[in-house]
Enzyme design. Structure first.
Site, short mmCIF file in Angstrom:
data_model
loop_
_atom_site.label_atom_id
_atom_site.label_comp_id
_atom_site.label_asym_id
_atom_site.label_seq_id
_atom_site.Cartn_x
_atom_site.Cartn_y
_atom_site.Cartn_z
N ASN A 125 9.47 -10.88 7.25
CA ASN A 125 10.84 -10.39 7.46
C ASN A 125 10.87 -9.07 8.24
OD1 ASN A 125 9.87 -8.62 5.57
ND2 ASN A 125 11.41 -9.06 4.00
N HIS A 127 9.13 -6.36 7.45
CA HIS A 127 8.92 -5.13 6.66
C HIS A 127 7.63 -4.44 7.07
CE1 HIS A 127 6.72 -7.34 3.07
NE2 HIS A 127 5.84 -6.91 3.93
#
Ligand code: F6R
Length: 234
Positions: A125, A127
């Site tokens: 995602n 991160h």
């Protein structure tokens, strides 16, 4: 393997130029190969870590340091115990202690010590550390709720998805941005979409946490060719 060797060589150059460098370190499968390469070069007497200081990006809340999925355990097993890092120069979070207290302890440390190099992996995602997609970039270490995507991605290391801790303590995006050099290693097909967006989107967006690296003055991204192709970069 080539990616990991490249990253190891970058780290070794930092240490050669500054033997007491503060190395910001990461865990996860992408970091593993980097640590294997560092160990091989340590065995070959190409690098000496005895004066280096270290700080790790993050840790799960709730796992004792002796738990085989804690990031403390990972670091000792895969790097510290195989080389000559000095235990007294290692900064690690204790996941069993109060999360807010540990985040503050890390924040106090980072307020006085900027990493000379910060190693990063990247989540599917986008991160970095455990800075999940959010409305704002957090400046300092904090306790964070892991997203379902991260919990699912990390379930492979636990007996079941229900055993994955739901919270972690992580350096803030601000702390990462203040490292003098950042080196992100991306590996695996699941990173293709975010890697593509990192290069193509012309925005710095907390919903894509790694996008902060666009404004970092010394940010290196290392990816294998297959992944770079899948991300539309080659
Ligand atoms: C680990 C960390 C995470 C990982 C990322 C990628 O300390 O901060 O951001 O780097 O989740 O993990 P792997 O390499 O296992 O895909």
């Amino acid at each position: 393997e080539d990616s990991c060797r490249k990253v190891a060589e970058i780290i070794e150059e930092v240490v050669a130029n500054k033997p007491d460098a503060l190395l910001g370190l990461a865990t996860g499968s992408s970091a593993l190969g980097v640590y294997d390469a560092l160990k091989a070069d340590f065995d070959a007497k190409k690098v000496d870590f005895s004066k280096c200081r270290t700080v790790n990006l993050d840790e799960y809340v709730g796992l004792p340091q002796s738990h085989d999925q804690s990031y403390s355990y990972f670091m000792h097993k895969n790097l510290f115990d195989r080389t000559n890092f000095d235990e007294s120069k290692i900064f690690l979070i204790d996941g069993e202690k109060n999360g807010d207290d540990e985040a503050k302890r890390m924040g106090d440390f980072l307020a006085k010590n900027y990493p000379d190099m910060q190693l990063l992996g990247i989540g599917p995602n986008g991160h970095i550390g455990f800075n999940e997609p959010a409305d704002v970039f957090e400046m300092n270490p904090h306790v964070t709720d892991l997203t379902k995507k991260t919990i699912d991605a990390n379930a492979r290391f636990f007996a079941s998805v229900n055993d994955v801790p739901q919270k972690a303590i992580t350096m803030g995006i601000g702390n990462i941005a203040l490292a003098k050099k950042t080196v992100l290693i991306a590996a695996g097909d699941s990173k293709a979409e975010v890697l593509g967006r990192l290069f193509k989107d012309d925005v710095i967006d907390p919903q894509l946490p790694c996008s902060i690296l666009k404004i970092h003055p010394d940010a290196i991204i290392v990816a294998d060719k297959a992944l770079a192709k899948k991300a539309g970069l080659l």
